[in-house]
Design a protein around this motif. Structure first.
Motif, PDB file in Angstrom:
ATOM      1  N   VAL A 144      31.896  32.664  58.466  1.00 43.28           N
ATOM      2  CA  VAL A 144      33.202  32.032  57.619  1.00 43.28           C
ATOM      3  C   VAL A 144      34.104  31.724  58.415  1.00 43.28           C
ATOM      4  N   SER A 145      35.157  30.666  57.966  1.00 50.20           N
ATOM      5  CA  SER A 145      36.421  30.229  58.629  1.00 50.20           C
ATOM      6  C   SER A 145      37.292  31.256  58.251  1.00 50.20           C
ATOM      7  N   ASN A 146      38.476  30.985  58.905  1.00 53.12           N
ATOM      8  CA  ASN A 146      39.700  31.768  58.466  1.00 53.12           C
ATOM      9  C   ASN A 146      40.202  31.125  57.305  1.00 53.12           C
ATOM     10  N   ALA A 147      39.997  29.888  57.056  1.00 53.98           N
ATOM     11  CA  ALA A 147      40.396  29.574  55.771  1.00 53.98           C
ATOM     12  C   ALA A 147      39.428  29.966  54.476  1.00 53.98           C
ATOM     13  N   PHE A 148      38.484  30.728  54.581  1.00 52.93           N
ATOM     14  CA  PHE A 148      37.443  31.126  53.791  1.00 52.93           C
ATOM     15  C   PHE A 148      38.063  31.539  52.448  1.00 52.93           C
ATOM     16  N   ARG A 149      37.529  31.066  51.301  1.00 54.15           N
ATOM     17  CA  ARG A 149      37.931  31.373  50.136  1.00 54.15           C
ATOM     18  C   ARG A 149      36.628  31.554  48.933  1.00 54.15           C
ATOM     19  N   TRP A 150      36.594  32.403  47.938  1.00 56.53           N
ATOM     20  CA  TRP A 150      35.684  32.449  47.061  1.00 56.53           C
ATOM     21  C   TRP A 150      35.460  31.155  46.191  1.00 56.53           C
ATOM     22  N   LEU A 151      34.321  30.908  45.810  1.00 53.69           N
ATOM     23  CA  LEU A 151      33.860  29.820  44.812  1.00 53.69           C
ATOM     24  C   LEU A 151      34.927  29.706  43.561  1.00 53.69           C
ATOM     25  N   PRO A 152      35.396  28.760  43.237  1.00 54.31           N
ATOM     26  CA  PRO A 152      36.234  28.831  42.023  1.00 54.31           C
ATOM     27  C   PRO A 152      35.447  28.738  40.995  1.00 54.31           C
ATOM     28  N   ASP A 153      35.697  29.844  39.982  1.00 55.29           N
ATOM     29  CA  ASP A 153      34.939  30.322  38.764  1.00 55.29           C
ATOM     30  C   ASP A 153      33.609  30.799  39.476  1.00 55.29           C
ATOM     31  N   GLY A 154      33.277  31.197  40.607  1.00 54.08           N
ATOM     32  CA  GLY A 154      31.868  31.457  40.935  1.00 54.08           C
ATOM     33  C   GLY A 154      31.744  32.990  40.690  1.00 54.08           C
ATOM     34  N   PRO A 155      30.734  33.427  40.851  1.00 55.21           N
ATOM     35  CA  PRO A 155      30.329  34.941  40.620  1.00 55.21           C
ATOM     36  C   PRO A 155      31.241  35.788  41.175  1.00 55.21           C
ATOM     37  N   VAL A 156      31.867  35.922  42.554  1.00 59.18           N
ATOM     38  CA  VAL A 156      32.655  36.757  43.000  1.00 59.18           C
ATOM     39  C   VAL A 156      33.991  36.906  42.176  1.00 59.18           C
ATOM     40  N   GLN A 157      34.491  35.622  41.888  1.00 63.45           N
ATOM     41  CA  GLN A 157      35.828  35.318  41.097  1.00 63.45           C
ATOM     42  C   GLN A 157      35.732  35.815  39.668  1.00 63.45           C
ATOM     43  N   ARG A 158      34.615  35.576  39.156  1.00 64.80           N
ATOM     44  CA  ARG A 158      34.208  36.247  37.882  1.00 64.80           C
ATOM     45  C   ARG A 158      34.103  37.763  37.744  1.00 64.80           C
ATOM     46  N   TYR A 159      33.649  38.248  38.971  1.00 63.04           N
ATOM     47  CA  TYR A 159      33.542  39.719  39.315  1.00 63.04           C
ATOM     48  C   TYR A 159      35.086  40.507  39.207  1.00 63.04           C
ATOM     49  N   PHE A 160      35.885  39.499  40.227  1.00 60.55           N
ATOM     50  CA  PHE A 160      37.033  40.013  40.215  1.00 60.55           C
ATOM     51  C   PHE A 160      37.975  40.155  39.090  1.00 60.55           C
ATOM     52  N   ARG A 161      37.643  38.941  38.144  1.00 62.16           N
ATOM     53  CA  ARG A 161      38.618  38.804  36.909  1.00 62.16           C
ATOM     54  C   ARG A 161      38.156  40.039  35.858  1.00 62.16           C
ATOM     55  N   GLU A 162      36.973  40.421  36.262  1.00 63.88           N
ATOM     56  CA  GLU A 162      36.422  41.535  35.114  1.00 63.88           C
ATOM     57  C   GLU A 162      36.580  42.992  35.559  1.00 63.88           C
ATOM     58  N   HIS A 163      36.547  43.179  36.957  1.00 62.43           N
ATOM     59  CA  HIS A 163      36.743  44.414  37.457  1.00 62.43           C
ATOM     60  C   HIS A 163      38.111  44.681  38.407  1.00 62.43           C
ATOM     61  N   VAL A 164      38.742  43.622  39.080  1.00 63.48           N
ATOM     62  CA  VAL A 164      39.700  43.815  39.849  1.00 63.48           C
ATOM     63  C   VAL A 164      41.199  43.442  39.551  1.00 63.48           C
ATOM     64  N   VAL A 165      41.398  42.402  38.569  1.00 66.71           N
ATOM     65  CA  VAL A 165      42.692  41.808  38.578  1.00 66.71           C
ATOM     66  C   VAL A 165      43.548  42.898  37.613  1.00 66.71           C
ATOM     67  N   ALA A 166      43.007  43.523  36.633  1.00 65.67           N
ATOM     68  CA  ALA A 166      43.756  44.417  35.848  1.00 65.67           C
ATOM     69  C   ALA A 166      44.301  45.796  36.716  1.00 65.67           C
ATOM     70  N   ASP A 167      43.197  46.413  37.763  1.00 61.48           N
ATOM     71  CA  ASP A 167      43.823  47.107  38.625  1.00 61.48           C
ATOM     72  C   ASP A 167      44.608  46.680  39.522  1.00 61.48           C
ATOM     73  N   TYR A 168      44.659  45.612  40.135  1.00 62.67           N
ATOM     74  CA  TYR A 168      45.515  45.007  40.952  1.00 62.67           C
ATOM     75  C   TYR A 168      46.979  44.662  40.551  1.00 62.67           C
ATOM     76  N   PHE A 169      47.315  44.392  39.298  1.00 65.69           N
ATOM     77  CA  PHE A 169      48.255  44.146  38.757  1.00 65.69           C
ATOM     78  C   PHE A 169      48.838  45.416  37.985  1.00 65.69           C
ATOM     79  N   ALA A 170      48.167  46.445  38.055  1.00 61.37           N
ATOM     80  CA  ALA A 170      48.557  47.740  37.576  1.00 61.37           C
ATOM     81  C   ALA A 170      49.565  48.392  38.379  1.00 61.37           C
ATOM     82  N   GLY A 171      49.625  47.948  39.820  1.00 62.25           N
ATOM     83  CA  GLY A 171      50.542  48.417  40.743  1.00 62.25           C
ATOM     84  C   GLY A 171      52.083  48.260  40.329  1.00 62.25           C
ATOM     85  N   GLY A 172      53.027  48.746  40.814  1.00 60.26           N
ATOM     86  CA  GLY A 172      54.486  48.627  40.505  1.00 60.26           C
ATOM     87  C   GLY A 172      55.070  47.538  41.649  1.00 60.26           C
TER      88      GLY A 172
END
Length: 243
Positions: A144-172
């Motif tokens: 994959v290229s250096n400009a790689f990005r996950w599919l918009p509203d694809g499986p990985v983005q949905r996984y991130f919204r469910e499991h990652v976003v809250a944990d990420y923004f919990a930081g200071g």
């Protein structure tokens, strides 16, 4: 872009990073500054000249050639089946993300509770999926290229919204080099498109810095994650107050 073009682009970037101007380079190799500009401008340089430039500047020729190899046109996204396979196995997704960060097998098993055998099996699966190309001694190159990005509203983005976003923004967001911005604005469609393009440029710049810093020792680098979102949106609680 052809391979010679890529080699010269990488060499130019290496010279810039080392603070070596065309004038300084010309003095080191015994030619005029205009000749140096012509070599880079016309994308015309003999292999012997490339070797000479690398020698007098202390730039490793192997690094230049490797950088050109890594800069070959590659896919900017994975397919839906590829992403679906990644989220079906969180360990596979973990190793995929490590590969996107150019971790070695040794770094992965040293950091996470994965055995050598399990990690190799996951690398083989990533090779089968077309995410990486597995090489001898369990080395790999990304497909994959250096400009790689996950599919918009694809499986990985949905996984991130469910499991990652809250944990990420919990930081200071108060550590060295950290920042958090939430900036509302009313924009025209053209202005919004301009902002989206600049976000893409920011992603490309992050990829460039990441690529350059790979030459540094591990103890001089720390993991950072850029999470950017930009869309037409209003907090639901505010929308409820609209007339």
């Amino acid at each position: 872009m052809s391979s010679p073009d890529l080699v010269l682009d990488v060499l130019r970037a290496q010279l810039r990073a080392a603070g070596i101007t065309y004038k300084a380079l010309a003095e080191r190799i015994g030619v005029s500054e205009s000749s140096v500009k012509r070599m880079f401008g016309q994308k015309d340089m003999a292999l012997s000249r490339l070797a000479q430039i690398c020698q007098v500047t202390g730039i490793a020729m192997e690094e230049v050639l490797r950088g050109a190899l890594e800069a070959r046109p590659q896919a900017d996204t994975l397919s839906l089946p590829q992403e679906t396979s990644l989220v079906a196995n969180p360990r596979l997704l973990l190793v995929a993300i490590c590969c996107l960060g150019h971790w070695s097998l040794e770094q992965i098993v040293e950091t996470y509770r994965l055995s050598d055998a399990e990690c190799i099996k996951l690398l083989v699966e990533l090779d089968r999926l077309g995410v990486i190309e597995l090489k001898p001694l369990n080395r790999y190159t990304l497909r994959v290229s250096n400009a790689f990005r996950w599919l918009p509203d694809g499986p990985v983005q949905r996984y991130f919204r469910e499991h990652v976003v809250a944990d990420y923004f919990a930081g200071g967001f108060d550590g060295a080099g950290e920042t958090l911005l939430c900036l509302p604005a009313r924009l025209s469609a053209a202005s919004a498109q301009e902002v989206a393009q600049k976000i893409g440029q920011l992603g490309a710049e992050l990829a460039r810095l990441h690529r350059n810093d790979r030459r540094l020792p591990d103890d001089e680098r720390e993991g950072f994650t850029l999470l950017v979102g930009f869309r037409s949106w209003e907090l639901a609680a505010f929308t409820a107050l609209r007339r």
